[in-house]
Design an enzyme around this catalytic site. Sequence first.
Site, PDB file in Angstrom:
ATOM      1  N   HIS A  22       5.810  -0.852 -11.481  1.00 28.70           N
ATOM      2  CA  HIS A  22       7.116   0.022 -11.985  1.00 28.70           C
ATOM      3  C   HIS A  22       8.503  -0.905 -11.945  1.00 28.70           C
ATOM      4  CE1 HIS A  22       3.981   3.000 -10.941  1.00 28.70           C
ATOM      5  NE2 HIS A  22       4.369   3.481 -11.998  1.00 28.70           N
ATOM      6  N   ARG A  48      12.071   7.131 -13.747  1.00 27.23           N
ATOM      7  CA  ARG A  48      11.442   7.129 -12.309  1.00 27.23           C
ATOM      8  C   ARG A  48      12.151   6.036 -11.420  1.00 27.23           C
ATOM      9  NH1 ARG A  48       4.645   6.802 -13.157  1.00 27.23           N
ATOM     10  NH2 ARG A  48       5.111   5.605 -14.730  1.00 27.23           N
ATOM     11  N   GLU A 268      -5.928   7.947  -7.525  1.00 24.84           N
ATOM     12  CA  GLU A 268      -5.163   6.853  -7.527  1.00 24.84           C
ATOM     13  C   GLU A 268      -4.299   6.417  -6.034  1.00 24.84           C
ATOM     14  OE1 GLU A 268      -0.981   5.660  -9.963  1.00 24.84           O
ATOM     15  OE2 GLU A 268      -2.593   6.567 -11.065  1.00 24.84           O
ATOM     16  N   ASP A 291      -7.565   2.810  -6.182  1.00 22.22           N
ATOM     17  CA  ASP A 291      -6.928   1.415  -6.524  1.00 22.22           C
ATOM     18  C   ASP A 291      -7.180   0.558  -5.354  1.00 22.22           C
ATOM     19  OD1 ASP A 291      -4.705  -0.438  -6.549  1.00 22.22           O
ATOM     20  OD2 ASP A 291      -3.628   0.631  -7.941  1.00 22.22           O
ATOM     21  N   HIS A 318      -8.098   2.454 -10.598  1.00 22.85           N
ATOM     22  CA  HIS A 318      -6.709   2.432 -11.195  1.00 22.85           C
ATOM     23  C   HIS A 318      -6.591   0.970 -11.446  1.00 22.85           C
ATOM     24  CE1 HIS A 318      -2.509   2.101 -10.421  1.00 22.85           C
ATOM     25  NE2 HIS A 318      -2.476   3.168 -11.565  1.00 22.85           N
TER      26      HIS A 318
END
Length: 394
Positions: A22, A48, A268, A291, A318
């Site tokens: 991210h 985000r 996730e 994940d 994930h």
Amino acid sequence: MSMPTIKHVRAFTLRGGGADYHDQGDGHWIDDHISTPMAKYPEYRQSRRSFGINVLGTLVVEVEASDGTVGFAVTTGGELGAFIVEKHLARFIEGAKVTDIEKIWDQMFNATLYYGRKGIVLNTISGVDLALWDLLGKVRQEPVHQLLGGPVRDELQFYATGARPDLAKEMGFIGGKLALQHGPAEGEEGLRKNIETLATMRERVGDDFWLMFDCWMSLDLNYATRLANAASEFGLKWIEEALPPDDYWGYAALRQQVPSGMLVTTGEHEATRWGFRMLLEMGCCDIIQPDVGWCGGITELIKISALADAHNALVVPHGSSVYSYHFVITRTNSPFSEFLMMAPKADQVVPMFNPQLLDEPIPINGRMKASVLDKPGFGVRLNPECQLHRPYDH
């Protein structure tokens, strides 16, 4: 041969993409008006990054054996994770045999139980665990998938997560998962826009291509139920992580309320066999999505997967690149993999953990031969051009 011991463990941080995928610049689809638990506040709705999704950065864990072999792994966790590794977990790692992975995991987990259990601590433990598996593979000169029992199929097949399922179909993927853009706070208009996006993509990809919604923990039961029923007309394959991770009761209810044939998926942001036991025993979902860099690493994923198998649930980790590929290829209840489209416009296939990893394999026409993974450990290298920062030592 005598098994080496672990001489040093070191923790570093990195910024910019990679394991903290991210942490991207402007103009990336992954940060473009995606529904989140913070979207109820208009000032945090468009991006985000505005509420801090990228503050942690990447954690890099290196473990060095007495024979000089070095294993490593990357996950999220940044400086917080580095502190935990250097100041707390190192005592359980250094001096142990390279094969003592199960014992090290148990000691790390129980020693942090009073402030851990999930979240940043499990991200950190996961990073250490993956580095230990990488080290063991390198010492034995075997890929991790061989350590796990070997492939059960000749290739992996992938669905793509990104903003352009239509392009993903052209690239050979078996499905495309869209990030839901509008949550409950945007009312009827937002719901209509979500369905319009799905309808447009269905028209572009035809009837036989999978389409899914990733809701990123942002909905309530009522909205998720309405969304699922409205999406049924357009053949939505599954609705993913619709509710907050701890709302097991909501997930169980949602699974009963979605249209027949539509799957409910989540996990996730769940961790350890105990978290997934709740999801499975309460009938929360059809597919669990741990994940491997967050749920406890390979050591814990083995247990989670066995638990899911006993509940006739699929395990589709994930997106976590090679760290999940080596696992998925060895499990019959993991029939396909996720690939995160990290190109800013989701219009090309690029390595997921770029630029931090070198030799990272990518799908070709939505597939990956098992033989591509036949390198010692996880088969990737740290990019020497990335600037490692070691905020703590011990």
